[in-house]
Every structure is written in structure tokens, then in C-alpha cells.
Design a protein around this motif. Sequence first.
Motif, short mmCIF file in Angstrom:
data_model
loop_
_atom_site.label_atom_id
_atom_site.label_comp_id
_atom_site.label_asym_id
_atom_site.label_seq_id
_atom_site.Cartn_x
_atom_site.Cartn_y
_atom_site.Cartn_z
N LYS A 79 0.83 -1.22 0.00
CA LYS A 79 0.00 0.00 0.00
C LYS A 79 0.85 1.26 0.00
O LYS A 79 0.42 2.30 -0.45
CB LYS A 79 -0.86 0.03 1.27
N HIS A 80 2.04 1.14 0.56
CA HIS A 80 2.89 2.31 0.74
C HIS A 80 3.94 2.43 -0.37
O HIS A 80 4.86 3.23 -0.29
CB HIS A 80 3.57 2.25 2.10
N LEU A 81 3.80 1.60 -1.38
CA LEU A 81 4.77 1.60 -2.48
C LEU A 81 4.04 1.68 -3.81
O LEU A 81 2.92 1.20 -3.93
CB LEU A 81 5.57 0.29 -2.47
N SER A 82 4.72 2.23 -4.83
CA SER A 82 4.07 2.27 -6.13
C SER A 82 4.44 1.04 -6.97
O SER A 82 4.84 1.15 -8.12
CB SER A 82 4.40 3.56 -6.86
N VAL A 83 4.33 -0.13 -6.34
CA VAL A 83 4.56 -1.38 -7.09
C VAL A 83 3.28 -1.72 -7.86
O VAL A 83 2.19 -1.35 -7.44
CB VAL A 83 4.93 -2.56 -6.17
N SER A 84 3.44 -2.41 -8.98
CA SER A 84 2.25 -2.67 -9.78
C SER A 84 1.53 -3.96 -9.37
O SER A 84 0.41 -4.21 -9.79
CB SER A 84 2.60 -2.70 -11.27
#
Length: 174
Positions: A79-84
Motif C-alpha cells: 500500500k505504501h509503495l508504487s509497485v504494480s
Amino acid sequence: MNLFAPDYYVKSFKSINLQRLHENGIQLLLCDIDNTLVAYDEVFPNQDVIDFVEKLKENGIEVALCSNSPSARGEEFSKHLSVSNAYTFACKPFPFCFKKAKKDYGLKASQIAILGDQMYTDILGGNIWGLYTILTAPIAIKDRKITKVFRFFEELLYGYLEKKNILKRGEFDD
Ligand SMILES: [Mg+2]
């Protein structure tokens, strides 16, 4: 080729040379979480992890999490990362998440890298299924109970690989 030998051995995710990933045609990096990005008892990514993911994306490499941890852990962390994507309960070294990632991103296995701290899950799985494998030194000595069992066998494996001159612990590529 030894199935436990990584393609690339780094001290930390922070020392990964992106040029090397580009040279190997990597378009997606699958990241283990526990002891690869943070210690297993850290719930959230720190600024170094956030910056790492941003840097990869700016350089045209997609990032997804790929963890054997339960879904709740991976989802909270992602949630805290812009991973796809966050592939959780991945059961590495089995290929479920690797196959899913290939399909989700339309990539060949050789265009995907797996970054992790464990030889019996991350590196063995990645090598068997044709991914580019990146081994990192584990972040913390603390481990889950089940991981402690793997670490015991990993000790033996490191000894074997060192004897065969395949990998020397602490002699990182970067
Ligand atoms: Mg790990």
C-alpha cells in the motif's frame, strides 16, 4: 550451472546497478520482502525502499512484490509503495507467482529478475524457472522459525559453493 548460484550477488538492494539489469534485458523486478527490503518484523517500507522502487520505475523497470508471507503482510506493505503487483503466499521455489507475473506483464522468464535473500526459495526457484536471479545479504539476523530451518541448510550450501569456488559469502558483485 549450479541452481543455487545467483546471476548477481549484492550487499543490499541499494547497491544494485541498474545498468546491469538493462544489459540483461530485465523489464520486471520481483522483490522478496522479508530480510530483502526490510527486516521481517517491519510492517512498512522505509524511505530507502520507497526510493528504490521509484528509481527502478524511472529507469523503465516495473516492480512487483513476491513474498512467501501471508497476503495481509504483502498487501499492507505494498500500500505504501508504487509497485504494480503484490504476489503473496507465493510458495517459492514453486513457480506460481513467476508464471502469474509472466502472464500479467506479457514477458518471457528471462526478462524478469527475482531479488531475494534466500537460496532455497528465491534463488533456486528463479534459476529453475529461467529468471535472472539476484541474491542479497539478509537485512537482519532475526528470522521466522521456519526460515531458521532453511538458514541451517543454507549454511551448508554456502560452504559447498565456497568450496567449489562458485560463490564466496561477502564477496559481492556490487
Ligand atoms: Mg526473504
